[in-house]
Design a protein around this motif. Sequence first.
Motif, PDB file in Angstrom:
ATOM      1  N   ASN A 235       0.792  -1.225   0.000  1.00  0.00           N
ATOM      2  CA  ASN A 235       0.000   0.000   0.000  1.00  0.00           C
ATOM      3  C   ASN A 235       0.834   1.289   0.000  1.00  0.00           C
ATOM      4  N   PRO A 236       1.841   1.457   0.882  1.00  0.00           N
ATOM      5  CA  PRO A 236       2.579   2.725   0.891  1.00  0.00           C
ATOM      6  C   PRO A 236       3.264   3.069  -0.436  1.00  0.00           C
ATOM      7  N   PRO A 237       4.017   2.154  -1.065  1.00  0.00           N
ATOM      8  CA  PRO A 237       4.646   2.555  -2.331  1.00  0.00           C
ATOM      9  C   PRO A 237       3.634   2.888  -3.415  1.00  0.00           C
ATOM     10  N   MET A 238       2.476   2.208  -3.402  1.00  0.00           N
ATOM     11  CA  MET A 238       1.473   2.494  -4.426  1.00  0.00           C
ATOM     12  C   MET A 238       0.847   3.870  -4.229  1.00  0.00           C
ATOM     13  N   CYS A 239       0.738   4.320  -2.980  1.00  0.00           N
ATOM     14  CA  CYS A 239       0.234   5.680  -2.731  1.00  0.00           C
ATOM     15  C   CYS A 239       1.076   6.723  -3.459  1.00  0.00           C
ATOM     16  N   LYS A 240       2.354   6.447  -3.585  1.00  0.00           N
ATOM     17  CA  LYS A 240       3.296   7.445  -4.094  1.00  0.00           C
ATOM     18  C   LYS A 240       3.478   7.396  -5.603  1.00  0.00           C
ATOM     19  N   ALA A 241       3.031   6.310  -6.233  1.00  0.00           N
ATOM     20  CA  ALA A 241       3.343   6.088  -7.644  1.00  0.00           C
ATOM     21  C   ALA A 241       2.162   6.322  -8.572  1.00  0.00           C
ATOM     22  N   ALA A 242       1.083   6.907  -8.072  1.00  0.00           N
ATOM     23  CA  ALA A 242      -0.087   7.148  -8.916  1.00  0.00           C
ATOM     24  C   ALA A 242      -0.364   8.639  -9.024  1.00  0.00           C
ATOM     25  N   LYS A 243      -1.007   9.030 -10.117  1.00  0.00           N
ATOM     26  CA  LYS A 243      -1.399  10.426 -10.292  1.00  0.00           C
ATOM     27  C   LYS A 243      -2.473  10.804  -9.277  1.00  0.00           C
ATOM     28  N   ILE A 244      -3.384   9.863  -8.998  1.00  0.00           N
ATOM     29  CA  ILE A 244      -4.434  10.079  -8.001  1.00  0.00           C
ATOM     30  C   ILE A 244      -4.508   8.859  -7.095  1.00  0.00           C
ATOM     31  N   THR A 245      -4.318   9.062  -5.798  1.00  0.00           N
ATOM     32  CA  THR A 245      -4.417   7.976  -4.824  1.00  0.00           C
ATOM     33  C   THR A 245      -5.743   8.078  -4.080  1.00  0.00           C
ATOM     34  N   ILE A 246      -6.471   6.963  -4.076  1.00  0.00           N
ATOM     35  CA  ILE A 246      -7.765   6.885  -3.386  1.00  0.00           C
ATOM     36  C   ILE A 246      -7.607   5.899  -2.231  1.00  0.00           C
ATOM     37  N   ALA A 247      -7.750   6.377  -1.015  1.00  0.00           N
ATOM     38  CA  ALA A 247      -7.538   5.555   0.171  1.00  0.00           C
ATOM     39  C   ALA A 247      -8.861   5.167   0.810  1.00  0.00           C
ATOM     40  N   ASP A 389       8.346  -2.668  -0.119  1.00  0.00           N
ATOM     41  CA  ASP A 389       9.600  -2.154  -0.676  1.00  0.00           C
ATOM     42  C   ASP A 389      10.717  -2.186   0.360  1.00  0.00           C
ATOM     43  N   GLU A 390      10.391  -1.939   1.623  1.00  0.00           N
ATOM     44  CA  GLU A 390      11.378  -2.057   2.704  1.00  0.00           C
ATOM     45  C   GLU A 390      11.792  -3.508   2.897  1.00  0.00           C
ATOM     46  N   SER A 391      10.827  -4.416   2.823  1.00  0.00           N
ATOM     47  CA  SER A 391      11.103  -5.837   2.995  1.00  0.00           C
ATOM     48  C   SER A 391      12.131  -6.330   1.982  1.00  0.00           C
ATOM     49  N   PHE A 392      11.941  -5.933   0.730  1.00  0.00           N
ATOM     50  CA  PHE A 392      12.858  -6.426  -0.303  1.00  0.00           C
ATOM     51  C   PHE A 392      14.165  -5.650  -0.348  1.00  0.00           C
ATOM     52  N   ALA A 393      14.211  -4.496   0.278  1.00  0.00           N
ATOM     53  CA  ALA A 393      15.503  -3.840   0.480  1.00  0.00           C
ATOM     54  C   ALA A 393      16.359  -4.687   1.415  1.00  0.00           C
ATOM     55  N   MET A 394      15.724  -5.270   2.449  1.00  0.00           N
ATOM     56  CA  MET A 394      16.433  -6.190   3.345  1.00  0.00           C
ATOM     57  C   MET A 394      16.956  -7.394   2.582  1.00  0.00           C
ATOM     58  N   ILE A 395      16.104  -7.926   1.685  1.00  0.00           N
ATOM     59  CA  ILE A 395      16.462  -9.138   0.947  1.00  0.00           C
ATOM     60  C   ILE A 395      17.525  -8.850  -0.100  1.00  0.00           C
ATOM     61  N   ARG A 396      17.273  -7.883  -0.989  1.00  0.00           N
ATOM     62  CA  ARG A 396      18.217  -7.585  -2.069  1.00  0.00           C
ATOM     63  C   ARG A 396      19.546  -7.083  -1.521  1.00  0.00           C
ATOM     64  N   GLY A 397      19.486  -6.408  -0.376  1.00  0.00           N
ATOM     65  CA  GLY A 397      20.712  -5.865   0.202  1.00  0.00           C
ATOM     66  C   GLY A 397      21.578  -6.883   0.907  1.00  0.00           C
TER      67      GLY A 397
END
Length: 523
Positions: A235-247, A389-397
Amino acid sequence: MIFQLIRMKLHFNHLLLRALTFRSSTHGFPDKSLFSTGVSVHAPVFYKSSVEAIKDIPSGSKLLVGGFGLCGVPDNLLAGLVRTGVSNLTVVSDSAGTDEHGLGQLVKTRQIKRILASFIGNNKEFERQYLQGEIEVEFTPQGTLAERIRAGGAGIPAFYTSTGVGTMVHKGGSPIKYNTNGTVCTQSQEKEHREFNKRTFLLEEAIIGDFALVKAKMADKAGNLVFSKTARNFNPPMCKAAKITIAEVEELVEIGEIPPDRVHVPAIYVQRVVQGEKLIKNIEFSTSTENASNKTNTDAKTATEHSKEIIARRTACEFKNGMYANLGIGIPTLAVDFIPKNISVFLQSENGLLGMGPEPAAADVDADLINAGKKAISCIPGSSFFSSDESFAMIRGGHIDLTVLGGMQVSENGDLANWMVPGRKVRGMGGAMDLVSAPATRVIVTMLHNEKDGSPKILEMCTLPLTGEHCVDLIITELAVFKLDSQGLTLVELCEDVDLERVRSSTGAKFQVASDLKPMEQA
């Protein structure tokens, strides 16, 4: 005099814009309760119903839909889309829900043309439509999907990742659309790659959506969002990547009731808010200690269950005190029950939890607290929640010490296949490609030694689409344990009552036998 008139006109336009921004979704008048707070003209619009919040979404839109399985999914907004009948949608989401819930609502009504996802999951209708050419699917590794969305929200057009190198993600050929006769109509193309520090990385493009539909636990009237436990996920990364976020939110509170240091997504990323008409809390697999106990007491173990327990007990021997580990779905999760009591292990679940605990008691089951297998779980003291996105930063890192996965096939040089049987069985790669490509992370594959028809799963070369190349360090089956390194495949342990000849006849690959071959350990 002229300048005063100009200033008055600008001031009037400013007030008019504020009034239009704070319009009521049902009456067209401003919500006066917001004016006294000094909220800027960029504050979100608050709606009385989900249909009102999404009714202007046109056919052909690209939607980013939050959630993981059925956890944190904006079900009321999705139901609103069913009512509006919007069609020809391109949807970006981690998974496709189930036949009746989540995105399954839009699949059932055939409103989706194409989906970008990492995992189809248990949606049989979705799988049927895909294999019969009725819907297009672009499979994307879960961590890559999360990062593509995060990059879109951060204004980064593309990035390089090692996830998927050597697989269909890299080389192309993954079926996007089938013909009705089962042949492939459209397939993925080869990706650009580049070498960094003697490693190969793929170029992945960012994702930006027209609209994001997300689900939050709480919003205040400034538009700040708070999520609950593992319902945070995508949910958090998707809020930031759209022209209009509807919560869609469960609870709406006044400004100031959410402390600033407790905000998970700031209001700047949110344009519309609606309090969900129904409180929908579904769990795909509702398990508890009572259910498990009843099953154990009433059902005798089958031969397959006994074999899986052997594998799980051996896997538990690999855990070390203080280790951070990620467990795939299936056999790997069984190993948790056999971790020695004197060992403390922090288990990471890729949907957003570090410090996963055992199955909860029935009274403690929480739909906002699930693992990567969509099962109800608990968390241990010292645990933490975070977004995908934080979870996979742990993994990829490379911050995870150990990952344990299931497998369909493993080759003698350490290739793994565990996500697709083309044209027949499709689940998606989930986060497996990210996990096996992570630097400094040891990879163990747990699986039954043979298929139901007796054919071997350990082969000279994998015949199924790869999850990763040269990525497996250890194979644990009910018959034996194999080590993989620069010397190739080596048999290091034999299960009790299993002889070497049986292992040779059951294995489709060449292997060496360790000079100090040992009996299989059991926790």
